[in-house]
Every structure is written in C-alpha cells, then in structure tokens.
Design a protein around this motif. Structure first.
Motif, PDB file in Angstrom:
ATOM      1  N   VAL A 123       0.834  -1.201   0.000  1.00  0.00           N
ATOM      2  CA  VAL A 123       0.000   0.000   0.000  1.00  0.00           C
ATOM      3  C   VAL A 123       0.870   1.252   0.000  1.00  0.00           C
ATOM      4  O   VAL A 123       0.746   2.104  -0.871  1.00  0.00           O
ATOM      5  CB  VAL A 123      -0.936   0.024   1.218  1.00  0.00           C
ATOM      6  N   ALA A 124       1.754   1.369   0.981  1.00  0.00           N
ATOM      7  CA  ALA A 124       2.589   2.561   1.097  1.00  0.00           C
ATOM      8  C   ALA A 124       3.791   2.245   1.968  1.00  0.00           C
ATOM      9  O   ALA A 124       3.759   1.327   2.772  1.00  0.00           O
ATOM     10  CB  ALA A 124       1.798   3.726   1.686  1.00  0.00           C
ATOM     11  N   ALA A 125       4.858   3.034   1.789  1.00  0.00           N
ATOM     12  CA  ALA A 125       6.067   2.829   2.579  1.00  0.00           C
ATOM     13  C   ALA A 125       6.764   4.160   2.794  1.00  0.00           C
ATOM     14  O   ALA A 125       6.603   5.107   2.009  1.00  0.00           O
ATOM     15  CB  ALA A 125       7.004   1.842   1.891  1.00  0.00           C
ATOM     16  N   ILE A 126       7.553   4.209   3.867  1.00  0.00           N
ATOM     17  CA  ILE A 126       8.284   5.435   4.190  1.00  0.00           C
ATOM     18  C   ILE A 126       9.679   5.051   4.662  1.00  0.00           C
ATOM     19  O   ILE A 126       9.880   4.019   5.305  1.00  0.00           O
ATOM     20  CB  ILE A 126       7.514   6.243   5.269  1.00  0.00           C
ATOM     21  N   SER A 127      10.641   5.886   4.317  1.00  0.00           N
ATOM     22  CA  SER A 127      12.015   5.614   4.701  1.00  0.00           C
ATOM     23  C   SER A 127      12.233   5.912   6.185  1.00  0.00           C
ATOM     24  O   SER A 127      11.408   6.552   6.828  1.00  0.00           O
ATOM     25  CB  SER A 127      12.963   6.470   3.866  1.00  0.00           C
ATOM     26  N   GLY A 128      13.355   5.460   6.701  1.00  0.00           N
ATOM     27  CA  GLY A 128      13.675   5.716   8.092  1.00  0.00           C
ATOM     28  C   GLY A 128      13.769   7.199   8.401  1.00  0.00           C
ATOM     29  O   GLY A 128      13.382   7.651   9.477  1.00  0.00           O
ATOM     30  N   SER A 129      14.262   7.964   7.446  1.00  0.00           N
ATOM     31  CA  SER A 129      14.387   9.407   7.638  1.00  0.00           C
ATOM     32  C   SER A 129      13.038  10.103   7.570  1.00  0.00           C
ATOM     33  O   SER A 129      12.882  11.216   8.069  1.00  0.00           O
ATOM     34  CB  SER A 129      15.304   9.996   6.572  1.00  0.00           C
ATOM     35  N   GLY A 130      12.081   9.455   6.907  1.00  0.00           N
ATOM     36  CA  GLY A 130      10.770  10.062   6.717  1.00  0.00           C
ATOM     37  C   GLY A 130      10.679  10.949   5.499  1.00  0.00           C
ATOM     38  O   GLY A 130       9.611  11.457   5.171  1.00  0.00           O
ATOM     39  N   ARG A 185      11.416  10.073   2.286  1.00  0.00           N
ATOM     40  CA  ARG A 185      11.037   9.384   1.050  1.00  0.00           C
ATOM     41  C   ARG A 185       9.839   8.487   1.307  1.00  0.00           C
ATOM     42  O   ARG A 185       9.758   7.808   2.333  1.00  0.00           O
ATOM     43  CB  ARG A 185      12.216   8.565   0.525  1.00  0.00           C
ATOM     44  N   THR A 186       8.916   8.497   0.364  1.00  0.00           N
ATOM     45  CA  THR A 186       7.717   7.680   0.458  1.00  0.00           C
ATOM     46  C   THR A 186       7.429   7.024  -0.878  1.00  0.00           C
ATOM     47  O   THR A 186       7.933   7.452  -1.918  1.00  0.00           O
ATOM     48  CB  THR A 186       6.494   8.516   0.881  1.00  0.00           C
ATOM     49  N   SER A 187       6.601   5.996  -0.833  1.00  0.00           N
ATOM     50  CA  SER A 187       6.172   5.325  -2.052  1.00  0.00           C
ATOM     51  C   SER A 187       4.753   4.823  -1.826  1.00  0.00           C
ATOM     52  O   SER A 187       4.396   4.430  -0.708  1.00  0.00           O
ATOM     53  CB  SER A 187       7.112   4.168  -2.379  1.00  0.00           C
ATOM     54  N   TYR A 188       3.949   4.840  -2.898  1.00  0.00           N
ATOM     55  CA  TYR A 188       2.553   4.440  -2.799  1.00  0.00           C
ATOM     56  C   TYR A 188       2.186   3.500  -3.930  1.00  0.00           C
ATOM     57  O   TYR A 188       2.689   3.610  -5.049  1.00  0.00           O
ATOM     58  CB  TYR A 188       1.636   5.666  -2.883  1.00  0.00           C
ATOM     59  N   ALA A 189       1.275   2.592  -3.638  1.00  0.00           N
ATOM     60  CA  ALA A 189       0.705   1.774  -4.691  1.00  0.00           C
ATOM     61  C   ALA A 189      -0.197   2.647  -5.556  1.00  0.00           C
ATOM     62  O   ALA A 189      -0.774   3.630  -5.077  1.00  0.00           O
ATOM     63  CB  ALA A 189      -0.110   0.627  -4.082  1.00  0.00           C
ATOM     64  N   ASP A 190      -0.307   2.294  -6.819  1.00  0.00           N
ATOM     65  CA  ASP A 190      -1.144   3.069  -7.730  1.00  0.00           C
ATOM     66  C   ASP A 190      -2.591   3.133  -7.237  1.00  0.00           C
ATOM     67  O   ASP A 190      -3.272   4.128  -7.461  1.00  0.00           O
ATOM     68  CB  ASP A 190      -1.105   2.459  -9.125  1.00  0.00           C
ATOM     69  N   ILE A 193       1.336   8.604   3.879  1.00  0.00           N
ATOM     70  CA  ILE A 193       2.037   7.904   4.948  1.00  0.00           C
ATOM     71  C   ILE A 193       2.976   8.910   5.605  1.00  0.00           C
ATOM     72  O   ILE A 193       3.622   9.716   4.931  1.00  0.00           O
ATOM     73  CB  ILE A 193       2.796   6.665   4.418  1.00  0.00           C
ATOM     74  N   SER A 194       3.066   8.869   6.919  1.00  0.00           N
ATOM     75  CA  SER A 194       3.900   9.835   7.627  1.00  0.00           C
ATOM     76  C   SER A 194       4.408   9.219   8.922  1.00  0.00           C
ATOM     77  O   SER A 194       3.874   8.214   9.405  1.00  0.00           O
ATOM     78  CB  SER A 194       3.101  11.108   7.925  1.00  0.00           C
ATOM     79  N   VAL A 237      13.436   3.113   0.819  1.00  0.00           N
ATOM     80  CA  VAL A 237      12.021   2.793   0.942  1.00  0.00           C
ATOM     81  C   VAL A 237      11.848   1.339   0.500  1.00  0.00           C
ATOM     82  O   VAL A 237      12.307   0.963  -0.564  1.00  0.00           O
ATOM     83  CB  VAL A 237      11.163   3.724   0.063  1.00  0.00           C
ATOM     84  N   VAL A 238      11.216   0.558   1.301  1.00  0.00           N
ATOM     85  CA  VAL A 238      11.040  -0.874   1.022  1.00  0.00           C
ATOM     86  C   VAL A 238       9.594  -1.117   0.597  1.00  0.00           C
ATOM     87  O   VAL A 238       8.665  -0.829   1.360  1.00  0.00           O
ATOM     88  CB  VAL A 238      11.382  -1.726   2.256  1.00  0.00           C
ATOM     89  N   VAL A 239       9.402  -1.654  -0.607  1.00  0.00           N
ATOM     90  CA  VAL A 239       8.048  -1.797  -1.149  1.00  0.00           C
ATOM     91  C   VAL A 239       7.622  -3.245  -1.333  1.00  0.00           C
ATOM     92  O   VAL A 239       6.506  -3.497  -1.803  1.00  0.00           O
ATOM     93  CB  VAL A 239       7.910  -1.036  -2.486  1.00  0.00           C
ATOM     94  N   THR A 240       8.458  -4.189  -0.956  1.00  0.00           N
ATOM     95  CA  THR A 240       8.081  -5.596  -1.075  1.00  0.00           C
ATOM     96  C   THR A 240       7.926  -6.209   0.302  1.00  0.00           C
ATOM     97  O   THR A 240       8.679  -5.889   1.231  1.00  0.00           O
ATOM     98  CB  THR A 240       9.118  -6.397  -1.860  1.00  0.00           C
ATOM     99  N   ALA A 241       6.978  -7.114   0.441  1.00  0.00           N
ATOM    100  CA  ALA A 241       6.708  -7.737   1.723  1.00  0.00           C
ATOM    101  C   ALA A 241       7.926  -8.503   2.238  1.00  0.00           C
ATOM    102  O   ALA A 241       8.222  -8.481   3.434  1.00  0.00           O
ATOM    103  CB  ALA A 241       5.498  -8.666   1.615  1.00  0.00           C
TER     104      ALA A 241
END
Length: 126
Positions: A47-54, A56-61, A69-70, A106-110
């Motif tokens: 669905v969504a992911a965020i880096s440790g620093s906060g 960088r983010t990534s979202y599913a289409d 995500i925050s 940012v990690v986007v895979t389970a």
C-alpha cells in the motif's frame, strides 16, 4: 520491535481513515516502515512505505493521490491516512518494519520486511 496497528473500522465509501502503527519495542531508531493489505481471497499487497528518515515515500497506484504515509515525531510511529475510501479498499491492513542499511531506503516488497504487526480491519461499505 513490537508493532501494534490500530485505527481500522467500518466506514462509508468516500470517507477517511487514519491508521496508526506504533512500535513499542524501541525508541529513537528510524526503521523503514510500510503498510500492506490483504483482502479476503487475495494476496497481500503493498500500500505505502516510508524511509527511516521520513523524507522518502512510495505508494501503490491504487491509493496514490488519496493517501499519505507519515512518521510521528518520535519516529517509532507511522500513520497511513486514506481518503475517498472505496469498497475495494476493504482489507486487513498490516504494518511492517525493517532496519535498513540507509535511512533513505524505501522498502516496497513484503519480503523486504522482517517485523510485522497483527493487522487492523478496514471495511468500506458502499
């Protein structure tokens, strides 16, 4: 790391929810964190992911443009705000965490995560 997801519930289509994921097992460390969901009879999906620093983010289409995500100020809590909810958003939502080699990853895979919360159910009625 002990992840606790909360904030799920029953909401009408078009409504909003804010999911929370708190890590009660640590403070201060910035893990990469993400949200996944699994609908009945379907595979778990990103669905969504965020880096440790906060930063960088990534979202599913499927949720891009209507979700955010925050991280909380203490870094060990992550939020997922989803607006304009649709019936197809109905699923159990899981949060996950991993300690990455870089705070910008940012990690986007389970399979990229090694800690998982218990899930919180989101039901969107039409």
């Amino acid at each position: 790391v002990q992840l606790q997801a909360s904030g799920g519930g029953l909401v009408q289509a078009g409504g909003s929810l804010r999911l929370s994921c708190a890590d009660s097992g640590r403070t201060g460390s910035s893990y990469a964190m993400g949200w996944f969901r699994q609908a009945p009879g379907k595979e778990r999906e990103f669905v969504a992911a965020i880096s440790g620093s906060g930063y960088r983010t990534s979202y599913a289409d499927s949720v891009k443009g209507r979700s955010t995500i925050s991280r909380g100020d203490a870094k060990n809590t992550v939020y997922l705000q989803i607006n304009s909810l649709k019936p197809e958003d109905t699923a159990v939502y899981y949060c996950a965490a991993v300690r990455p080699v870089s705070s910008s990853i940012v990690v986007v895979t389970a399979r990229g995560y090694n800690y998982w919360g218990q899930g919180t159910l989101v039901t969107v009625s039409s």
